[in-house]
Enzyme design. Sequence first.
Site, PDB file in Angstrom:
ATOM      1  N   GLU A 165       0.023  -9.604  -0.955  1.00 60.06           N
ATOM      2  CA  GLU A 165      -1.417  -9.924  -0.849  1.00 60.06           C
ATOM      3  C   GLU A 165      -2.041  -9.990  -2.241  1.00 60.06           C
ATOM      4  OE1 GLU A 165      -2.082  -6.684   1.907  1.00 60.06           O
ATOM      5  OE2 GLU A 165      -2.866  -8.114   3.373  1.00 60.06           O
ATOM      6  N   ALA A 197       0.859  -1.182   0.000  1.00 66.14           N
ATOM      7  CA  ALA A 197       0.000   0.000   0.000  1.00 66.14           C
ATOM      8  C   ALA A 197       0.895   1.232   0.000  1.00 66.14           C
ATOM      9  CB  ALA A 197      -0.876  -0.018   1.243  1.00 66.14           C
ATOM     10  N   GLY A 229       0.893  -5.261   0.768  1.00 67.27           N
ATOM     11  CA  GLY A 229      -0.205  -5.365  -0.193  1.00 67.27           C
ATOM     12  C   GLY A 229       0.240  -5.966  -1.516  1.00 67.27           C
ATOM     13  N   GLU A 254       4.392  -5.430   7.338  1.00 68.56           N
ATOM     14  CA  GLU A 254       3.549  -4.398   7.954  1.00 68.56           C
ATOM     15  C   GLU A 254       3.874  -4.132   9.420  1.00 68.56           C
ATOM     16  OE1 GLU A 254       2.533  -6.727   5.890  1.00 68.56           O
ATOM     17  OE2 GLU A 254       1.006  -5.982   4.516  1.00 68.56           O
TER      18      GLU A 254
HETATM   19  N1  T1G Z   1       4.551   3.573   0.041  1.00 67.78           N
HETATM   20  C1  T1G Z   1       4.984   4.797  -0.301  1.00 67.78           C
HETATM   21  N2  T1G Z   1       6.266   5.073  -0.581  1.00 67.78           N
HETATM   22  C2  T1G Z   1       7.127   4.063  -0.511  1.00 67.78           C
HETATM   23  C3  T1G Z   1       6.741   2.748  -0.157  1.00 67.78           C
HETATM   24  C4  T1G Z   1       5.378   2.517   0.120  1.00 67.78           C
HETATM   25  N3  T1G Z   1       4.942   1.308   0.437  1.00 67.78           N
HETATM   26  N4  T1G Z   1       7.842   1.961  -0.178  1.00 67.78           N
HETATM   27  C5  T1G Z   1       8.865   2.748  -0.528  1.00 67.78           C
HETATM   28  N5  T1G Z   1       8.441   4.007  -0.729  1.00 67.78           N
HETATM   29  C6  T1G Z   1       9.250   5.153  -1.168  1.00 67.78           C
HETATM   30  C7  T1G Z   1      10.308   5.551  -0.154  1.00 67.78           C
HETATM   31  O1  T1G Z   1       9.776   6.445   0.796  1.00 67.78           O
HETATM   32  C8  T1G Z   1      11.336   6.190  -1.051  1.00 67.78           C
HETATM   33  O2  T1G Z   1      10.902   7.470  -1.356  1.00 67.78           O
HETATM   34  C9  T1G Z   1      11.269   5.371  -2.326  1.00 67.78           C
HETATM   35  O3  T1G Z   1       9.983   4.723  -2.294  1.00 67.78           O
HETATM   36  C10 T1G Z   1      12.359   4.302  -2.440  1.00 67.78           C
HETATM   37  O4  T1G Z   1      12.397   3.558  -1.209  1.00 67.78           O
HETATM   38  C11 T1G Z   1      -2.386  -3.402   2.380  1.00 67.78           C
HETATM   39  C12 T1G Z   1      -1.296  -2.063   4.783  1.00 67.78           C
HETATM   40  C13 T1G Z   1      10.356  -1.387  -1.182  1.00 67.78           C
HETATM   41  C14 T1G Z   1      12.257  -2.567  -0.047  1.00 67.78           C
HETATM   42  O5  T1G Z   1       6.318  -1.778   4.281  1.00 67.78           O
HETATM   43  O6  T1G Z   1      10.619  -1.730   2.522  1.00 67.78           O
HETATM   44  O7  T1G Z   1       0.961  -2.863   2.184  1.00 67.78           O
HETATM   45  O8  T1G Z   1      12.702   8.738  -0.262  1.00 67.78           O
HETATM   46  O9  T1G Z   1      14.652   4.317  -0.422  1.00 67.78           O
HETATM   47  O10 T1G Z   1      16.034   0.702  -0.384  1.00 67.78           O
HETATM   48  O11 T1G Z   1      -1.699  -4.946   3.994  1.00 67.78           O
HETATM   49  O12 T1G Z   1      11.186   0.979   0.425  1.00 67.78           O
HETATM   50  O13 T1G Z   1      12.781   8.264  -2.710  1.00 67.78           O
HETATM   51  O14 T1G Z   1      11.073   9.832  -1.779  1.00 67.78           O
HETATM   52  O15 T1G Z   1      13.400   2.473   0.753  1.00 67.78           O
HETATM   53  O16 T1G Z   1      15.241   0.184  -2.735  1.00 67.78           O
HETATM   54  C15 T1G Z   1       3.921  -2.543   3.247  1.00 67.78           C
HETATM   55  C16 T1G Z   1       8.146  -0.476   2.583  1.00 67.78           C
HETATM   56  C17 T1G Z   1       3.073  -1.320   3.199  1.00 67.78           C
HETATM   57  C18 T1G Z   1       7.422  -1.708   2.176  1.00 67.78           C
HETATM   58  C19 T1G Z   1      12.640  -0.481  -1.403  1.00 67.78           C
HETATM   59  N6  T1G Z   1       5.120  -2.338   2.503  1.00 67.78           N
HETATM   60  N7  T1G Z   1       9.230  -0.200   1.670  1.00 67.78           N
HETATM   61  O17 T1G Z   1      13.819  -0.213  -0.742  1.00 67.78           O
HETATM   62  O18 T1G Z   1      14.340   2.139  -1.604  1.00 67.78           O
HETATM   63  S1  T1G Z   1       1.644  -1.492   4.164  1.00 67.78           S
HETATM   64  C20 T1G Z   1       6.245  -1.936   3.087  1.00 67.78           C
HETATM   65  C21 T1G Z   1      10.413  -0.815   1.736  1.00 67.78           C
HETATM   66  C22 T1G Z   1       0.668  -2.514   3.283  1.00 67.78           C
HETATM   67  C23 T1G Z   1      -1.265  -3.961   3.154  1.00 67.78           C
HETATM   68  C24 T1G Z   1      -0.528  -3.002   3.958  1.00 67.78           C
HETATM   69  C25 T1G Z   1      11.486  -0.349   0.820  1.00 67.78           C
HETATM   70  C26 T1G Z   1      11.665  -1.206  -0.443  1.00 67.78           C
HETATM   71  P1  T1G Z   1      11.925   8.655  -1.555  1.00 67.78           P
HETATM   72  P2  T1G Z   1      13.761   3.143  -0.518  1.00 67.78           P
HETATM   73  P3  T1G Z   1      14.952   0.664  -1.409  1.00 67.78           P
END
Ligand code: T1G
Length: 708
Positions: A110, A63, A107, A130
């Site tokens: 999922e 998400a 997500g 999450e």
């Molecule tokens: N949403 C919005 N922005 C995101 C994002 C996300 N999920 N993931 C990364 N970004 C942005 C981040 O802020 C950065 O922005 C850029 O992308 C690159 O990230 C429905 C409720 C994917 C392994 O927890 O673990 O799904 O600083 O520098 O080292 O049940 O980002 O460039 O402006 O970290 O290559 C669950 C979180 C969400 C994944 C990439 N997902 N992200 O790592 O690059 S909740 C997460 C990461 C959800 C569902 C639920 C990592 C990455 P900017 P980065 P990276």
Amino acid sequence: MNELVQLTWNSDIAIVTIDNPPVNALSLGVPEGISEAIEQIAADDGVQAAVVIGGGTTFVAGADIKEFEKFRSGQRPRGPGHLPLLRQIEDCPKPIVMAMHGTALGGGLELAMAGHYRVAVPGTQVGQPEVKLGIIPGAGGTQRLPRLVGVAKAVEMCAYGSPIKADEALRLGLIDRIIDGDLQAGAVGFARDIVGRPVQKTRDKSDKLGTPQENDAIFTAARESARKKQRGVVAPLAAIDAVAASAKLPFEEGCREEQRLFADCLNSNQSKALIHVFFAEREAAKIPDVPKNTSTIAINSAAVIGAGTMGGGIAMVFANAGIPVLLKEADQPGLDRGIARIRQNYVHSVERGRFTQEFVDERLRLIQPTVTFDGFDKADMVIEAVFEGMALKKEVFAELDRVCKRGAILASNTSTLNIDEIASVTSRPDLVIGTHFFSPANVMRLLELVRGKKTCKEVIATAMQLSRKLGKVGVLVGNCRGFVGNRMFHPYMRESVFLVEEGATVEAVDKALYDFGMAMGPLAVGDLAGLDVGWRIRKEYRHLEKPGVRQAVAGDLLCELGRFGQKTGAGWYKYDQNRRAIPDPEVTELVRKWAAEAGVTQRRISADEIVDRCIYALVNEGARVLEEGYALRAGDVDTIYINGYGFPAHLGGPMWFADTVGLQKVYDRILEFHRQHGSLWEPAPLLKQLAEDGKTFASFNAGVESTA
Ligand code: T1G
Ligand code: NAD
């Protein structure tokens, strides 16, 4: 469709491409686009099967975390709202193959699990991270994952949030095929292979859901472990409850239970704090006057000087990142000791299963021990980690300036000394920077990067980029005594000693802060680091102490008895052979006697007062650091404290925590301490200002750091 999702065809196979850089998050418009595509696919007689794939470097990272505030405020449907989309995919009469590369997280996984088949390229990572954001999967993850991988693995993945790689996912049955070579072509080929086979709906599977007896044991062990390893954090327990629901309830009911738990977590202060931590860590990499396109210096080889506690650890960090590193000591016996310590460290890592022997052998080959400067002329970067002392540091830097090639970066691991003064003995102060690693360097994630007056932008950009490569969180700080972390730590530690002098027991102080969430109590930290270091410094600088300003004395009383901490078997605590801390009534008695003689009144002190005194001391100094521009943002301070000092991430770091308490309340309490304890509690002007204006630290941004 829309610009975020494209539908194309490879004859009878439809291809849905999600294109929402950088990580294909399921932002507003993406689920809607996928839904439209699936609708068309279901209705199109010319399509036999479909492939869903991510454009760019990854599948879907979940998400869009930036939209969570909208879920909370009700601007968007409760929860991520794509549960109906996942049902639509699962119900599609044509087989849908999810084709993954990069990461399929939250997500994203999922979404993949709602598909009928999953394929991935080697190295793809899939997971439900999450909990790291203080929430749980909110679109059926806790219900579909156990149906694919079994309850035990699903509990582990949902409660700890660590992703797994494609090969493990294949073994577990989470994916159906590994695609070597071009993913899209491989996925289309796979889709052709399965045309005509019945679509398999994850939600209808139940063969891996286990028996109640088996599951009870799994859930009990998981809850116990989560309470221990993620102390005070709510989401892991909620995630376990949600997976437990999958094994007990029909799919739809399980999803409703997941939604209920998800909403509770999303609205918690813990998730707000952890999401702040996620963005703060990424924000820290952005330096206002060092744009993203600043050129960097390639670091293909490095050298470390000093093979002691820190130098050895730093050499391991480079080797672990695959960068060859020279490690220089003053003499052969010192070098042998240093190398032996490194080997020992690696042996432990192999024993604990962190590294394989093969990996370790390879890394050891990258560390080249030496007692000469031979080869230093080839290093792209040198990190100095010799004893702390300005004269020695200057001597070393003058020598490095002579032997190192033009353009090589010269870095110091000093924890207190002035980087500008060190740089002044070189002909290249623009290429000098502080790289303050934390002990043990090969374990701690924090790397404070200290910007000198003349440090050039290329060096800052390079150091930032290198931090990531080394697996560290780099935070740029200004050049003041103790930089940001240790400067703030000083008043925190001081208050912990004052509290003991005023009558709190050593155990009570440590327990209060441990219960607050700190990884260790401050006095136990003192014993670990060695009390003698501070004692020696205080003795040396006694002449600089301001008259009438209270000094912490109790630690010195211990040192005078040879109680330097763990290394001498006694400090604030006694230690047994296994280095287990044992409360020592002698310490209480020693301090009581001293207090009576010194006229310090001892009293009963509550756990609340202990926490307020120590944590607000941290906050007050943090406010000064921010105001003076030594940290760029409050979030940088939080990132430092969480990654370097054991501050609990679920409280967001000291500055975020103060914001959640309310700065007016924090300010009032500090004023109270000021009245009671005098000038050391002078409120920071920034704190006063923000409190009076009803603002937060998060709203304050000092702008470009200046050491001038
Ligand atoms: N949403 C919005 N922005 C995101 C994002 C996300 N999920 N993931 C990364 N970004 C942005 C981040 O802020 C950065 O922005 C850029 O992308 C690159 O990230 C429905 C409720 C994917 C392994 O927890 O673990 O799904 O600083 O520098 O080292 O049940 O980002 O460039 O402006 O970290 O290559 C669950 C979180 C969400 C994944 C990439 N997902 N992200 O790592 O690059 S909740 C997460 C990461 C959800 C569902 C639920 C990592 C990455 P900017 P980065 P990276
Ligand atoms: P240490 O005493 O364990 O190691 C220093 C090493 O440098 C010794 O092995 C010594 O023989 C070697 N050395 C001295 N002069 C040398 C020379 N001219 N050439 C080559 N080697 C030489 O000290 P440490 O704890 O590793 O600290 C090193 C630096 O890191 C200090 O500046 C310290 O302030 C800083 N630091 C220490 C910690 C910590 O927790 N120990 C944390 C962060 C930063």
